[in-house]
Design a protein around this motif. Sequence first.
Motif, PDB file in Angstrom:
ATOM      1  N   GLY A 134       0.805  -1.211   0.000  1.00 11.17           N
ATOM      2  CA  GLY A 134       0.000   0.000   0.000  1.00 11.17           C
ATOM      3  C   GLY A 134       0.838   1.261   0.000  1.00 11.17           C
ATOM      4  N   VAL A 135       0.187   2.376  -0.300  1.00 14.17           N
ATOM      5  CA  VAL A 135       0.900   3.639  -0.480  1.00 14.17           C
ATOM      6  C   VAL A 135       1.293   4.292   0.837  1.00 14.17           C
ATOM      7  CG1 VAL A 135      -0.154   4.132  -2.726  1.00 14.17           C
ATOM      8  CG2 VAL A 135      -1.312   4.856  -0.625  1.00 14.17           C
ATOM      9  N   ASP A 136       0.904   3.703   1.953  1.00 15.00           N
ATOM     10  CA  ASP A 136       1.264   4.293   3.245  1.00 15.00           C
ATOM     11  C   ASP A 136       2.345   3.498   3.975  1.00 15.00           C
ATOM     12  OD1 ASP A 136      -0.335   2.109   3.654  1.00 15.00           O
ATOM     13  OD2 ASP A 136      -1.447   2.981   5.338  1.00 15.00           O
ATOM     14  N   GLN A 137       2.901   2.478   3.333  1.00 21.84           N
ATOM     15  CA  GLN A 137       3.920   1.652   3.963  1.00 21.84           C
ATOM     16  C   GLN A 137       5.199   1.637   3.134  1.00 21.84           C
ATOM     17  OE1 GLN A 137       2.481  -2.306   4.701  1.00 21.84           O
ATOM     18  NE2 GLN A 137       0.920  -1.647   6.182  1.00 21.84           N
ATOM     19  N   VAL A 138       6.344   1.607   3.831  1.00 22.26           N
ATOM     20  CA  VAL A 138       7.643   1.504   3.156  1.00 22.26           C
ATOM     21  C   VAL A 138       8.556   0.595   3.976  1.00 22.26           C
ATOM     22  CG1 VAL A 138       7.535   3.800   2.103  1.00 22.26           C
ATOM     23  CG2 VAL A 138       8.614   3.510   4.347  1.00 22.26           C
ATOM     24  N   ALA A 139       9.591   0.134   3.324  1.00 18.17           N
ATOM     25  CA  ALA A 139      10.724  -0.506   3.990  1.00 18.17           C
ATOM     26  C   ALA A 139      11.965   0.272   3.587  1.00 18.17           C
ATOM     27  CB  ALA A 139      10.847  -1.975   3.588  1.00 18.17           C
ATOM     28  N   ILE A 140      12.959   0.315   4.457  1.00 15.56           N
ATOM     29  CA  ILE A 140      14.220   0.982   4.116  1.00 15.56           C
ATOM     30  C   ILE A 140      15.362   0.018   4.411  1.00 15.56           C
ATOM     31  CG2 ILE A 140      13.254   3.250   4.646  1.00 15.56           C
ATOM     32  CD1 ILE A 140      14.991   3.275   7.183  1.00 15.56           C
ATOM     33  N   ASP A 141      16.545   0.340   3.899  1.00 14.52           N
ATOM     34  CA  ASP A 141      17.689  -0.536   4.136  1.00 14.52           C
ATOM     35  C   ASP A 141      18.069  -0.501   5.616  1.00 14.52           C
ATOM     36  OD1 ASP A 141      20.442   1.389   4.166  1.00 14.52           O
ATOM     37  OD2 ASP A 141      18.688   2.232   3.155  1.00 14.52           O
ATOM     38  N   LYS A 142      18.430  -1.672   6.117  1.00  9.33           N
ATOM     39  CA  LYS A 142      18.722  -1.828   7.543  1.00  9.33           C
ATOM     40  C   LYS A 142      19.938  -1.003   7.959  1.00  9.33           C
ATOM     41  CE  LYS A 142      19.111  -5.424  11.102  1.00  9.33           C
ATOM     42  NZ  LYS A 142      20.217  -4.819  11.841  1.00  9.33           N
ATOM     43  N   ALA A 143      20.914  -0.845   7.051  1.00  9.64           N
ATOM     44  CA  ALA A 143      22.104  -0.067   7.392  1.00  9.64           C
ATOM     45  C   ALA A 143      21.737   1.371   7.739  1.00  9.64           C
ATOM     46  CB  ALA A 143      23.100  -0.112   6.234  1.00  9.64           C
ATOM     47  N   THR A 144      20.850   1.965   6.940  1.00  8.33           N
ATOM     48  CA  THR A 144      20.410   3.335   7.224  1.00  8.33           C
ATOM     49  C   THR A 144      19.591   3.387   8.501  1.00  8.33           C
ATOM     50  OG1 THR A 144      20.414   3.954   4.877  1.00  8.33           O
ATOM     51  CG2 THR A 144      19.042   5.264   6.348  1.00  8.33           C
ATOM     52  N   ALA A 145      18.712   2.401   8.691  1.00  5.53           N
ATOM     53  CA  ALA A 145      17.890   2.387   9.901  1.00  5.53           C
ATOM     54  C   ALA A 145      18.747   2.296  11.155  1.00  5.53           C
ATOM     55  CB  ALA A 145      16.914   1.211   9.836  1.00  5.53           C
ATOM     56  N   ASP A 146      19.766   1.440  11.127  1.00  8.52           N
ATOM     57  CA  ASP A 146      20.646   1.303  12.286  1.00  8.52           C
ATOM     58  C   ASP A 146      21.444   2.585  12.522  1.00  8.52           C
ATOM     59  OD1 ASP A 146      19.737  -1.262  12.613  1.00  8.52           O
ATOM     60  OD2 ASP A 146      21.454  -2.211  11.620  1.00  8.52           O
ATOM     61  N   ARG A 147      21.862   3.213  11.421  1.00  7.65           N
ATOM     62  CA  ARG A 147      22.688   4.419  11.553  1.00  7.65           C
ATOM     63  C   ARG A 147      21.886   5.603  12.080  1.00  7.65           C
ATOM     64  NH1 ARG A 147      24.005   8.338   7.458  1.00  7.65           N
ATOM     65  NH2 ARG A 147      23.063   6.988   5.887  1.00  7.65           N
ATOM     66  N   VAL A 148      20.647   5.731  11.610  1.00 10.00           N
ATOM     67  CA  VAL A 148      19.840   6.898  11.979  1.00 10.00           C
ATOM     68  C   VAL A 148      19.043   6.653  13.249  1.00 10.00           C
ATOM     69  CG1 VAL A 148      18.023   8.454  11.171  1.00 10.00           C
ATOM     70  CG2 VAL A 148      19.728   7.606   9.565  1.00 10.00           C
ATOM     71  N   GLY A 149      18.640   5.392  13.486  1.00 11.33           N
ATOM     72  CA  GLY A 149      17.869   5.084  14.681  1.00 11.33           C
ATOM     73  C   GLY A 149      16.418   4.750  14.431  1.00 11.33           C
ATOM     74  N   PHE A 150      16.076   4.332  13.212  1.00  5.99           N
ATOM     75  CA  PHE A 150      14.710   3.920  12.910  1.00  5.99           C
ATOM     76  C   PHE A 150      14.487   2.475  13.327  1.00  5.99           C
ATOM     77  CE2 PHE A 150      14.721   7.373   9.634  1.00  5.99           C
ATOM     78  CZ  PHE A 150      13.614   8.061  10.125  1.00  5.99           C
ATOM     79  N   GLU A 151      13.261   2.158  13.734  1.00 10.64           N
ATOM     80  CA  GLU A 151      12.858   0.800  14.046  1.00 10.64           C
ATOM     81  C   GLU A 151      11.540   0.496  13.348  1.00 10.64           C
ATOM     82  OE1 GLU A 151      12.624   0.344  18.244  1.00 10.64           O
ATOM     83  OE2 GLU A 151      14.796   0.521  18.569  1.00 10.64           O
ATOM     84  N   VAL A 152      11.287  -0.789  13.143  1.00  9.85           N
ATOM     85  CA  VAL A 152      10.038  -1.215  12.511  1.00  9.85           C
ATOM     86  C   VAL A 152       8.854  -0.693  13.322  1.00  9.85           C
ATOM     87  CG1 VAL A 152       8.610  -3.201  11.897  1.00  9.85           C
ATOM     88  CG2 VAL A 152      11.068  -3.252  11.471  1.00  9.85           C
ATOM     89  N   GLY A 153       7.894  -0.082  12.628  1.00  9.56           N
ATOM     90  CA  GLY A 153       6.725   0.500  13.282  1.00  9.56           C
ATOM     91  C   GLY A 153       6.790   2.000  13.432  1.00  9.56           C
ATOM     92  N   ASP A 154       7.979   2.590  13.212  1.00  6.02           N
ATOM     93  CA  ASP A 154       8.127   4.043  13.354  1.00  6.02           C
ATOM     94  C   ASP A 154       7.480   4.781  12.180  1.00  6.02           C
ATOM     95  OD1 ASP A 154       9.552   3.687  15.648  1.00  6.02           O
ATOM     96  OD2 ASP A 154      11.530   4.061  14.766  1.00  6.02           O
ATOM     97  N   PRO A 155       6.971   5.979  12.430  1.00  2.00           N
ATOM     98  CA  PRO A 155       6.595   6.841  11.307  1.00  2.00           C
ATOM     99  C   PRO A 155       7.863   7.361  10.627  1.00  2.00           C
ATOM    100  CG  PRO A 155       6.349   8.019  13.369  1.00  2.00           C
ATOM    101  CD  PRO A 155       6.697   6.599  13.736  1.00  2.00           C
ATOM    102  N   ILE A 156       7.796   7.589   9.341  1.00  2.00           N
ATOM    103  CA  ILE A 156       8.967   8.045   8.605  1.00  2.00           C
ATOM    104  C   ILE A 156       8.524   9.003   7.506  1.00  2.00           C
ATOM    105  CG2 ILE A 156       8.894   6.041   7.056  1.00  2.00           C
ATOM    106  CD1 ILE A 156      11.957   6.169   6.931  1.00  2.00           C
ATOM    107  N   LYS A 157       9.291  10.056   7.293  1.00  2.00           N
ATOM    108  CA  LYS A 157       9.006  11.038   6.251  1.00  2.00           C
ATOM    109  C   LYS A 157      10.017  10.854   5.114  1.00  2.00           C
ATOM    110  CE  LYS A 157       7.153  14.541   9.430  1.00  2.00           C
ATOM    111  NZ  LYS A 157       5.784  14.577   8.870  1.00  2.00           N
ATOM    112  N   VAL A 158       9.510  10.903   3.888  1.00  2.00           N
ATOM    113  CA  VAL A 158      10.341  10.725   2.698  1.00  2.00           C
ATOM    114  C   VAL A 158       9.976  11.790   1.673  1.00  2.00           C
ATOM    115  CG1 VAL A 158      11.061   9.154   0.869  1.00  2.00           C
ATOM    116  CG2 VAL A 158      10.438   8.230   3.110  1.00  2.00           C
ATOM    117  N   ILE A 159      10.978  12.453   1.118  1.00  2.00           N
ATOM    118  CA  ILE A 159      10.752  13.416   0.045  1.00  2.00           C
ATOM    119  C   ILE A 159      10.825  12.678  -1.293  1.00  2.00           C
ATOM    120  CG2 ILE A 159      11.573  15.518  -1.086  1.00  2.00           C
ATOM    121  CD1 ILE A 159      12.835  16.329   1.565  1.00  2.00           C
ATOM    122  N   LEU A 160       9.741  12.761  -2.069  1.00  2.00           N
ATOM    123  CA  LEU A 160       9.677  12.149  -3.397  1.00  2.00           C
ATOM    124  C   LEU A 160       9.608  13.250  -4.451  1.00  2.00           C
ATOM    125  CD1 LEU A 160       7.139   9.275  -2.599  1.00  2.00           C
ATOM    126  CD2 LEU A 160       9.639   9.194  -2.567  1.00  2.00           C
TER     127      LEU A 160
END
Length: 270
Positions: free
Chosen positions: A73-99
């Motif tokens: 769906g258009v409201d869900q994304v996955a990101i690379d784990k390396a970036t998530a670990d580096r920035v501090g994102f976890e599964v279930g977090d809200p995330i903003k992306v510029i398209l």
Amino acid sequence: DAVRDPLPAKLVDEVRAVPGVAVAEGNFSRFAQILDPDGKPVTTNGAPTLGASWDPDSGLSGVVLKEGAAPVGVDQVAIDKATADRVGFEVGDPIKVILRDGLHDFTLVGLVGLGDSDGFVGATTVVFDHESAAALLSDDGTIDTVDIKVTPGTDIASVRRAIDQILPERTEVVTGDELADEIKDQVGDIISIFGTGLLIFALITAFVAAFVINNVYGITIGQRLRELALLRAIGASGKQVRRLVLLEALTVSVVSTALGMLGGFAVAKG
């Protein structure tokens, strides 16, 4: 270094109809800039910020789910784990992306990687399901690549020639091995630049170190002239004194080199 032209989306169905093609999957590789929890852009060291489509069932892209679930769906994304670990994102977090059309809010449902790696060769990567990627990343009915899997037992060369016949101009079909070699060469070019810079730095360091070491030994010998003279006075020959000095220098250099290498490995690992 040019960016490849996009492909018409209808090409996927045409490729899928070629005899010997088992799976044909259109993919996107477009701009997607992740914002960290503080709202600042997540940067890279020259690598791209990618938005891509992913079908976890096809197994063609090499993308592997590391944590969570595949986006739907258009409201869900996955990101690379390396970036998530580096920035501090976890599964279930809200995330903003510029398209391409501005800022979007999503829910992070999964973390992915490329094969055994947690990252994508330094790039930040936002992954959507194919339908959502088509809606969010493309506004002109185009795609960027078509991944193809041939039917088992089919001659790849013959399928490749058949696909070549239906391709538009400025489009080519390559094997997985050829694509892997191309990406490897691109990464190698980047690494070689850093390697050359580090080599120059190492040569300058060695040049300066030679003068420092020479001065240290000169001062050390100068401070020991009375000791060396006493050795001569009690019967040591000039050759014996020289051998003593050279042996001490060799011992110090071997021990220092070993410690320096171990320290270098430790710093590099860290």
